[in-house]
Design an enzyme around this catalytic site. Structure first.
Site, PDB file in Angstrom:
ATOM      1  N   SER A   1       0.796  -1.223   0.000  1.00 16.99           N
ATOM      2  CA  SER A   1       0.000   0.000   0.000  1.00 16.99           C
ATOM      3  C   SER A   1       0.829   1.273   0.000  1.00 16.99           C
ATOM      4  CB  SER A   1      -0.945   0.011   1.199  1.00 16.99           C
ATOM      5  OG  SER A   1      -0.223  -0.076   2.418  1.00 16.99           O
TER       6      SER A   1
ATOM      7  N   HIS B   1      -5.293  -3.703  -2.328  1.00 14.49           N
ATOM      8  CA  HIS B   1      -4.876  -2.765  -3.371  1.00 14.49           C
ATOM      9  C   HIS B   1      -4.638  -3.459  -4.709  1.00 14.49           C
ATOM     10  CE1 HIS B   1      -4.321   0.653  -0.570  1.00 14.49           C
ATOM     11  NE2 HIS B   1      -4.037  -0.306   0.287  1.00 14.49           N
TER      12      HIS B   1
ATOM     13  N   LYS C   1     -11.963   0.374  -1.554  1.00 15.69           N
ATOM     14  CA  LYS C   1     -11.064   0.869  -2.596  1.00 15.69           C
ATOM     15  C   LYS C   1     -11.754   0.713  -3.957  1.00 15.69           C
ATOM     16  CE  LYS C   1      -7.282   0.040   0.524  1.00 15.69           C
ATOM     17  NZ  LYS C   1      -8.160  -0.252   1.692  1.00 15.69           N
TER      18      LYS C   1
END
Length: 396
Positions: A183, A211, A242
């Site tokens: 990240s 991610h 996300k």
């Protein structure tokens, strides 16, 4: 000793506020989008994890509104008891199908997902082997699990093998846990080598793909798809906050593993379930990702465009292919100052300083969306170049 004595020491925070370079808790008054309104300023947003830009997608918003109207604002209980909606089951089914796994379990937050998965499947006699740059939630999960934890140097496969060699396979089960996309650095785990070592030493592999989902792979299924190793990863973990434009998290694995977690994971059993609107938004975002894989391609293109611009200007970055691009500023004060100057000039970025990074390796974390434009990147790059030149000679 008064318990609160430690709370009185706010020296670092106060110093940053006095110098007007405190970088945290900026107030937003608009949707998460490529450009936002933050504290009354029009700002290019280069500091979110809204990778596919779906938080303001009209279909996602509509899905959330309809769920709120049908189910109300919350479930008022855990999934284990009264908090399981048909929407939760639909989301789990669709996630499992999308990720090519037998089953999936959803959690109320991404942080809680790692707590619930790792503590749910490991015991005192087991060993968890972690990359040193794994997310903080993984480390807290290891503490909650009571299993023994071994850390290997970041992306160092020789060190990983040394750690695996030290474990008595007759006594301990082994779980290797790695971020898929790290990240802060934006680099990708060496998953082929990790899988090979796991087979050699009888370990299971868990990938935190918070991610990676929507970012890597032809269809956006993440790190394992990117490497062609979808059948070799035992547990996927990911988040909805996300690419899937909501809040919550999940695991995807064999059915019997998911069933074990459902009945043994304290964070799952004793937390209220994800709110109906958030579940609906995640379902719709997943549907859009499946329907429009070109979003993944567009995200890669805009990230590559910005990365090429930064390199062209001679700016020191970590090289990768992901939408996380860290820019080295080296010292804490330079980092805080640069972030403040960029904010004042209409660009929001994140400061990452010690102890989150080694001393002398502080950086500005920038991240990008599929909905960013090249024109926005050009404007932001100009400001980044100006600011980095101006902070170059700042003393600590």
């Amino acid at each position: 000793m008064d318990l609160f004595k430690k709370c009185e020491n706010q020296e670092r925070v106060n110093l940053l506020k006095e110098r007007d370079i405190y970088p945290y808790f900026h107030m937003l008054t608009s949707k998460q989008a490529p450009e936002v309104v933050m504290e009354g300023k029009d700002i290019i947003m280069l500091g979110s994890n809204n990778y596919l830009g779906l938080t303001s997608h009209p279909e996602v918003i509509e899905a959330g509104v309809k769920a709120l109207e049908k189910y109300g604002s919350g479930c008022s209980g855990s999934r284990f008891l009264n908090g399981t909606l048909d929407l939760h089951l639909e989301l789990e089914h669709k996630l499992a199908k999308f990720l090519h796994k037998e089953d999936a379990v959803t959690f109320s937050t991404g942080f809680q997902s790692n707590l619930g998965i790792i503590a749910g499947i490991t015991a005192h006699s087991d060993v968890i082997v972690c990359d040193k740059e794994n997310h903080a939630s993984i480390y807290d999960a290891c503490r909650l699990s009571y299993a023994r934890m071994l850390r290997y140097n970041h992306a160092d496969m020789n060190d990983l093998e040394e750690k695996l060699k030290s474990i008595d396979l007759n006594v301990s089960g082994i779980l290797i846990v790695t971020d898929g996309v790290f990240s802060m650095g934006g680099d990708i785990a060496k998953l082929p080598e990790i899988v090979k070592l796991a087979k050699k030493y009888g370990a299971r592999v868990m990938v935190d793909d918070a991610h990676g989902l929507g970012v890597l792979g032809e269809h956006g299924r993440g790190t394992a798809e990117y490497f062609g190793l979808e059948d070799e990863v035992d547990i996927y973990m990911g988040t909805f906050s996300k690419s899937l434009a909501s809040i919550g998290g999940y695991m995807a694995a064999k059915h019997y593993v998911c069933e074990h977690v459902r009945h043994n994971s304290r964070p799952f059993m004793f937390s209220a379930s994800i709110t109906p609107a958030n579940v609906a938004c995640a379902i719709k975002s997943l549907e859009i990702l499946e329907r429009e894989p070109q979003l993944v391609k567009r995200l890669a293109e805009i990230s590559a465009y910005m990365r090429a611009g930064l390199k062209r200007e001679g700016i020191d970055i970590i090289d990768s292919i992901t939408p996380v691009i860290p820019i080295y500023t080296y010292t804490d004060i330079k980092t805080f100052t640069a972030c403040k100057m960029l904010f004042d000039r209409g660009v929001y970025v994140n400061s990452v300083v010690s102890p989150a990074t080694p001393v002398g390796q502080s950086l500005i974390r920038t991240s990008y969306m599929a909905t960013h434009t090249e024109e926005q990147m050009d404007r932001a790059l100009l400001k980044i170049k100006e600011v980095l030149n101006e902070v170059k000679n700042i003393k600590e």
